[in-house]
Design an enzyme around this catalytic site. Structure first.
Site, PDB file in Angstrom:
ATOM      1  CG  ASP A 211      85.198   8.670 -59.729  1.00  0.00           C
ATOM      2  OD1 ASP A 211      85.295   8.645 -58.487  1.00  0.00           O
ATOM      3  OD2 ASP A 211      86.133   8.996 -60.482  1.00  0.00           O
ATOM      4  CE  LYS A 246      91.536  15.428 -54.988  1.00  0.00           C
ATOM      5  NZ  LYS A 246      91.233  15.089 -56.337  1.00  0.00           N
TER       6      LYS A 246
HETATM    7  C1  LIG Z   1      87.488  12.047 -60.801  1.00  0.00           C
HETATM    8  C2  LIG Z   1      88.339  11.467 -59.735  1.00  0.00           C
HETATM    9  N1  LIG Z   1      88.084  10.232 -59.305  1.00  0.00           N
HETATM   10  C3  LIG Z   1      88.808   9.664 -58.343  1.00  0.00           C
HETATM   11  C4  LIG Z   1      89.855  10.307 -57.757  1.00  0.00           C
HETATM   12  C5  LIG Z   1      90.568   9.526 -56.708  1.00  0.00           C
HETATM   13  O1  LIG Z   1      91.380  10.099 -55.832  1.00  0.00           O
HETATM   14  P1  LIG Z   1      92.107   9.306 -54.660  1.00  0.00           P
HETATM   15  O2  LIG Z   1      92.502   7.961 -55.130  1.00  0.00           O
HETATM   16  O3  LIG Z   1      93.256  10.183 -54.335  1.00  0.00           O
HETATM   17  O4  LIG Z   1      91.112   9.210 -53.526  1.00  0.00           O
HETATM   18  C6  LIG Z   1      90.185  11.613 -58.177  1.00  0.00           C
HETATM   19  C7  LIG Z   1      91.322  12.349 -57.631  1.00  0.00           C
HETATM   20  O5  LIG Z   1      91.837  13.276 -58.173  1.00  0.00           O
HETATM   21  C8  LIG Z   1      89.391  12.203 -59.180  1.00  0.00           C
HETATM   22  O6  LIG Z   1      89.619  13.433 -59.628  1.00  0.00           O
END
Ligand SMILES: Cc1ncc(COP(=O)(O)O)c(C=O)c1O
Length: 398
Positions: A211, A246
């Site tokens: 991830d 982010k």
């Molecule tokens: C560890 C982690 N994985 C994945 C995500 C996925 O974020 P998004 O779906 O907003 O792109 C986040 C967001 O906070 C995260 O902290």
């Protein structure tokens, strides 16, 4: 049909957000929500993103569908960002990329693919892991187990225990890893540890699912991709979920991608076709706006340079805050060692205080963080660091 449905207890973070909004004290500090904030406490649209967005809108001639696999030019650009231009998996055509609605969409799509390939597969996640990993990965029916990861005594990774835990797993177990900026602990693997882990994963025949939600916010755009690049080069099969929320500040535009590396081009093509089929059955087509912006930022030299500087600035601010927090906590709470905060990476740290102390921080000092004492370091500002350190000292004193 729906009358017997029970009300779901809201996610505690939502309650925390509501309590913060309702708090009228001007000194209030929000360290709960997981978004980057600048020195003014805002989550700005990045300048490079704003410029790319203007160009995208000016040049757009249609809102017609793109494709279930998303914007191919975005997919290539994000693949290059994550793996690097000359990565072996790219050169040998072993990697395929599908656009997804954010990192969450990519995580879910990856989980669906695992389930389609191996319905009994077990996904092993770190203790602790980001709370949303649980519904995202288990929601499609996969079983989740835990492996040891965080050592509260040192604020670092319990690497020996982690390895011992993974050493026991049967072949084809899926291991969810955080590429960098581990959420919620901020404790990351070193490059040597990634190498050691690679040997274990190879030896046991495990399947890594990485991830990557914070590329650029830990050590840098290249350094944060170290583990992903190593694993994708050396292993026959890897999944990697990427988020642009982010590092591009595109949270609400739902921009992300899933990379899959396979042993052969043929297997990669088959996996890609399955991913497209699965995506069709969930969201059909991913949203294009954020992907079109990211593509433009990454492929126009001036925009890319500007964006890269903005990422460096976000990371620099977080690191600066980490060091300042440690200095001030040393001054105000000399009896306790908080130096681990400066050694950790990304937006989050576990402060390691009790939930009663977290509640006292909230009630007496208007400092908001989740009950497990996860704080978003980026929620701090130079002007309230001293206030924050004093507040911690007072709740520790009882
Ligand atoms: C560890 C982690 N994985 C994945 C995500 C996925 O974020 P998004 O779906 O907003 O792109 C986040 C967001 O906070 C995260 O902290």
């Amino acid at each position: 049909m729906f009358e017997r449905l029970e009300t779901v207890i809201p996610d505690p973070i939502l309650g925390l957000m509501a309590a913060f909004r309702a708090d009228t004290d001007p000194r209030k500090v929000d360290l709960g929500v997981g978004v980057y904030r600048d020195e003014r406490g805002e989550t700005p649209v990045l300048r490079a993103v704003r410029e790319a967005e203007g160009a995208v809108l000016a040049q757009q001639t249609t809102k017609s569908y793109v494709a279930a696999s998303g914007n191919a030019a975005f997919n290539e650009a994000i693949e290059r960002l994550v793996l690097g231009d000359q990565h072996e998996a790219r050169l040998t055509a072993r990697v395929r990329t599908v656009q997804a609605p954010g990192g969450c969409g990519a995580l879910r799509l990856g989980a669906e693919l695992i389930r389609a390939a191996s319905p009994d597969a077990v996904v092993h996640v770190s203790t602790p892991t980001w709370a949303n990993h649980v519904p995202l990965l288990s929601g499609c029916g996969l079983r989740l187990e835990r492996y040891p990861y965080f050592d509260p005594a040192t604020g670092g990774v319990q690497f020996g225990d982690m390895m011992a835990g993974l050493e026991r797993l049967p072949a084809r177990s899926v291991v969810l890893l955080h590429a960098s900026c581990h959420n919620p602990t901020g404790a990351d693997l070193s490059q040597d540890e990634w190498r050691e882990l690679l040997a274990l994963v190879q030896g046991r025949g495990l399947v890594p699912f990485i991830d990557m939600a914070y590329q650029g916010l830990g050590e840098g755009l290249e350094a944060d991709a170290f583990g992903v690049r190593l694993f994708c080069a050396e292993l026959p099969e890897v999944l990697c979920a990427v988020s642009c929320s982010k590092n591009f500040g595109l949270y609400r535009e739902r921009t992300g991608a899933l990379h899959i590396v396979n042993e052969t081009t043929k297997a990669a093509d088959a996996a890609f076709s399955q991913l497209v089929r699965l995506a069709r059955g969930i969201w059909s087509m991913p949203p294009d706006h954020g992907a079109a912006i990211v593509h433009r930022v990454l492929t126009e030299a001036a925009l890319r340079a500007a964006w890269s500087e903005e990422v460096d600035a976000m990371r620099g601010r977080i690191q600066g805050l980490r060091h300042e927090v440690v200095r001030l906590l040393r001054e105000h709470c000399p009896q306790r060692d908080f130096s681990f905060i400066a050694a950790q990476r990304g937006m989050f740290s576990y402060l390691g205080i009790t939930s009663a102390q977290v509640q006292a921080l909230r009630a007496r000092h208007h400092v908001y963080m989740t009950d497990d004492s996860r704080m978003n370091v980026a929620g701090l500002r130079r002007e309230n660091l001293e206030y924050f350190a004093r507040a911690i000292a007072q709740v520790l004193a009882g």
